[in-house]
Design an enzyme around this catalytic site. Structure first.
Site, PDB file in Angstrom:
ATOM      1  CG  ASP A 148     -65.302 -20.229  26.956  1.00 33.85           C
ATOM      2  OD1 ASP A 148     -65.691 -21.332  26.561  1.00 33.85           O
ATOM      3  OD2 ASP A 148     -64.387 -19.595  26.392  1.00 33.85           O
ATOM      4  CG  HIS A 149     -68.379 -20.005  23.807  1.00 29.18           C
ATOM      5  ND1 HIS A 149     -68.428 -19.015  22.843  1.00 29.18           N
ATOM      6  CD2 HIS A 149     -67.077 -20.124  24.145  1.00 29.18           C
ATOM      7  CE1 HIS A 149     -67.195 -18.565  22.610  1.00 29.18           C
ATOM      8  NE2 HIS A 149     -66.365 -19.222  23.388  1.00 29.18           N
ATOM      9  CG  ASP A 267     -60.927 -16.900  19.304  1.00 31.66           C
ATOM     10  OD1 ASP A 267     -60.729 -16.299  20.367  1.00 31.66           O
ATOM     11  OD2 ASP A 267     -60.519 -18.062  19.076  1.00 31.66           O
ATOM     12  CG  HIS A 436     -52.670 -27.843  26.054  1.00 39.68           C
ATOM     13  ND1 HIS A 436     -53.970 -28.234  25.866  1.00 39.68           N
ATOM     14  CD2 HIS A 436     -52.658 -26.483  26.003  1.00 39.68           C
ATOM     15  CE1 HIS A 436     -54.733 -27.150  25.723  1.00 39.68           C
ATOM     16  NE2 HIS A 436     -53.956 -26.082  25.798  1.00 39.68           N
ATOM     17  N   GLY A 439     -56.563 -24.378  21.233  1.00 39.08           N
ATOM     18  CA  GLY A 439     -57.639 -24.539  20.263  1.00 39.08           C
ATOM     19  C   GLY A 439     -57.961 -23.247  19.537  1.00 39.08           C
ATOM     20  CG  HIS A 440     -58.502 -20.130  21.305  1.00 40.93           C
ATOM     21  ND1 HIS A 440     -59.779 -19.641  21.196  1.00 40.93           N
ATOM     22  CD2 HIS A 440     -58.467 -20.864  22.440  1.00 40.93           C
ATOM     23  CE1 HIS A 440     -60.492 -20.051  22.236  1.00 40.93           C
ATOM     24  NE2 HIS A 440     -59.712 -20.802  23.007  1.00 40.93           N
TER      25      HIS A 440
END
Length: 625
Positions: A148-149, A267, A436, A439-440
């Site tokens: 997405d980057h 973010d 899980h 990562g944010h």
């Protein structure tokens, strides 16, 4: 992935909009322009050290010394910040910065389609504005290696007619290089940077600082220009026990705050999560426990770019005496790149090829594969459906889905989980165990970031409408003036100058569909037709008419597909009679070919709605005799 409606008015609104905000002027936006693709025959892109300040080695003491704030601001300069993607969904992040005739591009990501995009492979941000201003483009800076980057880069580079420098960390460049090789992109120069490096791009000076994320080599940006300074956090979290030992650089953030941050872009992905995001190390503990207790094979699906997760899987497998098998194209490719560049550590002795699985006891194997989002052609989906060439799942095997479904993929993931459960596999996902973590940064971490940086103005990025608004409220709670908080849409712009920040004129924006080999040729009308076909079915009418005598010639034929009762003789016969009567009536009123087609279509649709409550796509073929 969900769409959003963001603020389109001027004046202060919830989440902030700016004191001197100008009404968005859509009429001034430029029309999209088509551009011819150009393939330049150059060498395959290499991980070049380049010839810029970023190419120099960082001193042994660690970070390259900052040279402090640049010369005083130019009172006449104006910095334009233009988000081209990333403000309507989790994906396709892309922002342009323009000042004094220079432009840099921050990230170039894509987004994967959902159920509303049948037949579409990828969704890109509309980068028309970048192509129209390509002569100003001084470089592309990439914050990290997630799709997405980075995913739009091959398509953008194919459309650019000049070589462009791309700046990123080593792993990010390795992943980009793999994309360029696959797409045969030649016109790029890849330049490695490290956290602490500083690069001069036209009138811009870009400082890179380390952030912790779910992939190694993630960085944020501090962009200095004659008009003012912008800090972009990139995707980040504040994990204090990271797998690779790299934490978000609080010292750098404090220094940038001291220099002065006129605008902060941050973010917003996890802004609605009120807590701190757990450490990635917690996942490793859970994975090790599950693998140690498993009786048969262990199959783990995760994102192919989540190198930290892959390292923990490998460590847990080796600790429990299991060999690691890697399957899935992107997983194999990224594993190879990460091992080659030193980001994934596992010996050759502990890796085996999927074709060599025969004869190895199931309790001695861990399989890493793609498919955590339920993709139909992924390795996990093929394993679940019994269609994988080398891997068969058996009752008693353990399957771990080590990811959160991206919005829109929940049904696909559930479908795969149910298929695995039917076989008798023991399936773990995040609802059952901590397999899980995000990562944010969560809300509390976002507030810490805001409190350290102390920006004069704030713009939430990377998220859907809900996330952006939630982040705007967090900024207000930490002391940012509500009038200095800007919630934008893709294509809107902010202008930073000596007067402060205000809304500027918009630019062309939107999305570009990748459909097979076609890029940008699939329109919304085509997608609407595909959705109609899938949901309502298809009907065709064939008839011959004598326009001179105003008579219907022969029998009308109606063919129906995907329509409830469409194979019933009586409904088909009734449909043919209904259409024939409508055509005769229209002919008697001197209707032309256009009117005849409409009459036939309306008559058939009316009948089918009455009988089946369906409105299929109808195609009318008239033969004039």
């Amino acid at each position: 992935m969900t769409k959003e409606n963001q603020e389109k008015q001027n004046g202060r609104a919830e989440g902030g909009s700016g004191k001197n905000a100008n009404r968005r002027n859509n009429d001034r936006r430029k029309n999209n322009t088509s551009f011819k693709r150009v393939n330049l025959e150059r060498k395959r892109p290499q991980l070049s050290r380049g010839e810029t300040a970023a190419a120099k080695e960082v001193p042994s003491g660690g970070r390259k010394p900052r040279r402090g704030s640049k010369a005083g601001k130019d009172p006449n300069a104006k910095l334009k910040i233009i988000p081209l993607g990333g403000l309507d969904a989790i994906g396709k992040n892309m922002t342009a910065f323009e000042c004094n005739g220079d432009m840099i591009l921050d990230d170039a990501g894509l987004m994967f389609p959902d159920d509303d995009h049948p037949g579409i492979d990828l969704i890109l941000p509309d980068y028309t504005y970048v192509l129209e201003n390509a002569d100003k483009l001084r470089g592309i800076v990439i914050t990290h290696g997630h799709e997405d980057h980075t995913g739009t880069l091959p398509y953008l580079l194919k459309d650019l007619d000049r070589t462009v420098n791309i700046y990123a960390t080593k792993l990010t460049l390795g992943l980009i290089e793999g994309k360029f090789a696959e797409h045969r992109v030649k016109n790029a120069k890849l330049i490695e940077i490290k956290p602490g490096d500083e690069v001069k791009l036209g009138c811009f000076t870009v400082d890179f600082f380390a952030v912790n994320h779910s992939i190694p080599g993630a960085v944020g940006l501090f962009i200095q220009s004659p008009a003012g300074n912008v800090l972009h956090t990139g995707d980040f979290k504040l994990d204090q026990t990271p797998i690779d030992g790299i934490t978000t650089d609080f010292g750098a953030l404090a220094r940038f705050s001291e220099t002065g941050v006129d605008l902060m872009m941050s973010d917003s992905t996890n802004a609605t999560n009120p807590n701190f995001t757990p450490s990635e190390a917690e996942v490793g503990k859970t994975l090790e426990q599950i693998i140690s207790q498993a009786k048969g094979r262990v199959i783990i699906a995760s994102f192919a770019s989540h190198i930290h997760r892959m390292q923990q899987i490998c460590d847990a497998a080796v600790k429990n005496g299991r060999k690691v098998v890697v399957t899935g194209r992107s997983m194999i490719q990224n594993t190879d790149i990460a091992r080659r560049l030193g980001y994934l550590n596992i010996s050759d002795d502990n890796l085996i090829d999927a074709y060599d699985l025969k004869g190895i006891p199931p309790e001695q194997v861990v399989i890493m594969c793609t498919g955590s989002q339920g993709e139909p052609l992924s390795a996990l989906a093929r394993i679940a459906n019994g269609e994988h060439k080398t891997i068969e799942i058996e009752e008693g095997d353990t399957v771990i889905i080590s990811a959160t479904p991206v919005p829109g993929n929940e049904k696909a993931v559930t479908r795969v989980i149910n298929q695995l459960a039917k076989i008798g596999a023991d399936v773990y996902d995040k609802s059952r165990a901590r397999v899980h973590v995000s990562g944010h940064a969560g809300a509390e971490e976002l507030k810490i970031m805001l409190s350290i940086v102390k920006p004069k103005n704030f713009m939430p990025v990377h998220g859907e409408a809900t996330h952006l608004r939630a982040h705007a409220k967090l900024a207000e709670a930490t002391g940012v003036d509500p009038d200095n908080i800007y919630v934008l849409e893709n294509g809107d712009s902010l202008e930073l100058s000596a007067r402060g920040v205000e809304r500027g004129e918009g630019v062309p924006s939107g999305i570009v569909y990748v459909d097979g080999l076609s890029v940008g040729d699939t329109s919304q009308d085509v997608l609407d037709e595909r959705n109609t076909l899938g949901n309502q079915g298809f009907a065709s009418v064939a008839a011959a008419v004598n326009m001179k005598d105003r008579k219907l010639v022969g029998q009308v034929q109606v063919s129906m597909h995907g329509i409830t009762g469409g194979d019933d003789y009586y409904l088909a016969h009734e449909a043919e009679n209904t259409v024939a009567n409508a055509l005769r009536k229209c002919l008697s009123k001197d209707g032309g070919v256009k009117e005849l087609r409409k009459a036939a279509r309306d008559a058939l649709l009316s009948l089918l709605w009455e009988r089946t409550k369906q409105r299929p796509m109808v195609v009318v073929n008239l033969l004039e005799v």
